[in-house]
Design a protein around this motif. Structure first.
Motif, PDB file in Angstrom:
ATOM      1  N   ASN A 151       0.828  -1.214   0.000  1.00 56.79           N
ATOM      2  CA  ASN A 151       0.000   0.000   0.000  1.00 56.79           C
ATOM      3  C   ASN A 151       0.860   1.260   0.000  1.00 56.79           C
ATOM      4  OD1 ASN A 151      -2.440  -1.400   0.015  1.00 56.79           O
ATOM      5  ND2 ASN A 151      -2.480  -1.532   2.254  1.00 56.79           N
TER       6      ASN A 151
ATOM      7  N   THR B  32       1.967   4.447 -10.993  1.00 54.32           N
ATOM      8  CA  THR B  32       1.273   3.235 -10.549  1.00 54.32           C
ATOM      9  C   THR B  32       0.344   2.719 -11.640  1.00 54.32           C
ATOM     10  OG1 THR B  32       1.372   3.780  -8.194  1.00 54.32           O
ATOM     11  CG2 THR B  32      -0.398   2.327  -8.884  1.00 54.32           C
TER      12      THR B  32
ATOM     13  N   ASP C 291      -8.342   3.687 -10.909  1.00 55.44           N
ATOM     14  CA  ASP C 291      -7.119   4.493 -10.905  1.00 55.44           C
ATOM     15  C   ASP C 291      -6.155   4.058 -11.999  1.00 55.44           C
ATOM     16  OD1 ASP C 291      -7.792   6.149  -8.735  1.00 55.44           O
ATOM     17  OD2 ASP C 291      -7.166   4.629  -7.293  1.00 55.44           O
TER      18      ASP C 291
ATOM     19  N   ASN D 155       0.539   3.797  -3.167  1.00 52.53           N
ATOM     20  CA  ASN D 155       0.058   5.151  -2.891  1.00 52.53           C
ATOM     21  C   ASN D 155       1.138   6.197  -3.154  1.00 52.53           C
ATOM     22  OD1 ASN D 155      -2.499   4.272  -2.099  1.00 52.53           O
ATOM     23  ND2 ASN D 155      -1.852   3.926   0.013  1.00 52.53           N
TER      24      ASN D 155
ATOM     25  N   LEU E 238       0.942   6.721  -6.854  1.00 55.61           N
ATOM     26  CA  LEU E 238      -0.399   6.843  -7.417  1.00 55.61           C
ATOM     27  C   LEU E 238      -0.684   8.255  -7.920  1.00 55.61           C
ATOM     28  CD1 LEU E 238      -3.091   5.407  -7.937  1.00 55.61           C
ATOM     29  CD2 LEU E 238      -3.799   6.049  -5.631  1.00 55.61           C
ATOM     30  N   HIS E 239      -0.028   9.233  -7.302  1.00 52.54           N
ATOM     31  CA  HIS E 239      -0.264  10.637  -7.676  1.00 52.54           C
ATOM     32  C   HIS E 239       0.967  11.266  -8.326  1.00 52.54           C
ATOM     33  CE1 HIS E 239      -4.029  10.327  -5.521  1.00 52.54           C
ATOM     34  NE2 HIS E 239      -3.379   9.920  -4.442  1.00 52.54           N
TER      35      HIS E 239
END
Length: 223
Positions: free
Chosen positions: A27, A92, A84, A31, A34-35
């Motif tokens: 995770n 990601t 996503d 994460n 992810l951005h």
């Protein structure tokens, strides 16, 4: 009995630590990137289609799934990406998409470990549901033959998880190799590698906990 109870409690604690540690790390890496937008500015779905086309693989549908639904389904030759990954343009997203495209390419090329894994699926589906009932019944009725059969069935599940490892590692290797051909930066390659390595860790953790469980069953049978 007390020794067996304590050893099983220890097994539970160890496997929980392994599982929770792997989940935390996965995770964290997902994460983290992810951005972080990829320089290519293409969505995960587009990236998967590009990688498939570059490898001469056609006819694979790419679908938008629910949260954390990332997988390749050989039954209908399709890729499902979570929201996503499907519509995102992050590190990601493209890493996940290339990994699943890697599975589709394995299937199209008849990758041997994937074929072995597929052949084991019917037996695993049965064994994964039946072994624990056979084990409990065998222990309750003191039928050593049933407990041995239960352990053999569980060993099939462990074998399946072990065969899964090269399938997952190879899909990630294919994905990273393709990303490198697209001219992404070293930093982006490092990010993609971190995401895929973290995801592979979940399979390693699952295999490790299953092996520990199998070893405990074998030891307990001999006591």
């Amino acid at each position: 009995m007390t020794h067996m109870s304590m050893s099983y409690l220890s097994l539970i604690v160890v496997t929980m630590v392994i599982g929770m540690g792997a989940s935390w790390y996965v995770n964290r890496q997902i994460n983290k990137y992810l951005h972080v937008p990829a320089s290519m500015r293409v969505t995960g779905a587009q990236m998967a289609e590009m990688m498939l086309a570059a490898n001469g693989v056609h006819g694979v549908q790419v679908y938008r799934g629910g949260p954390q639904q990332d997988h390749f389904d050989p039954r209908n030759n399709s890729i499902t990406l979570d929201p996503d990954a499907f519509g995102g343009t992050s590190i990601t997203a493209i890493a996940t998409a290339c990994h699943e495209a890697g599975h589709a390419i394995q299937f199209a090329q008849g990758y041997a470990p994937m074929k072995i894994r597929g052949a084991l699926v019917p037996a695993v589906n049965f064994a994964s549901n039946a072994w624990v009932f056979l084990l409990m019944f065998g222990i309750f009725m003191q039928l050593s033959g049933l407990t041995t059969l239960a352990i053999v069935m569980y060993a099939v599940v462990v074998l399946f998880q072990l065969v899964t490892l090269p399938v997952e590692f190879d899909a990630s290797r294919r994905g990273l190799a393709y990303l490198k051909t697209q001219g992404i930066s070293q930093a982006e390659q490092g990010g993609a590698y971190s995401v895929l390595r973290a995801c592979a860790l979940t399979y390693v953790a699952a295999a490790l906990t299953s092996i520990l469980q199998l070893l405990w069953l074998l030891q307990s049978r001999d006591e």
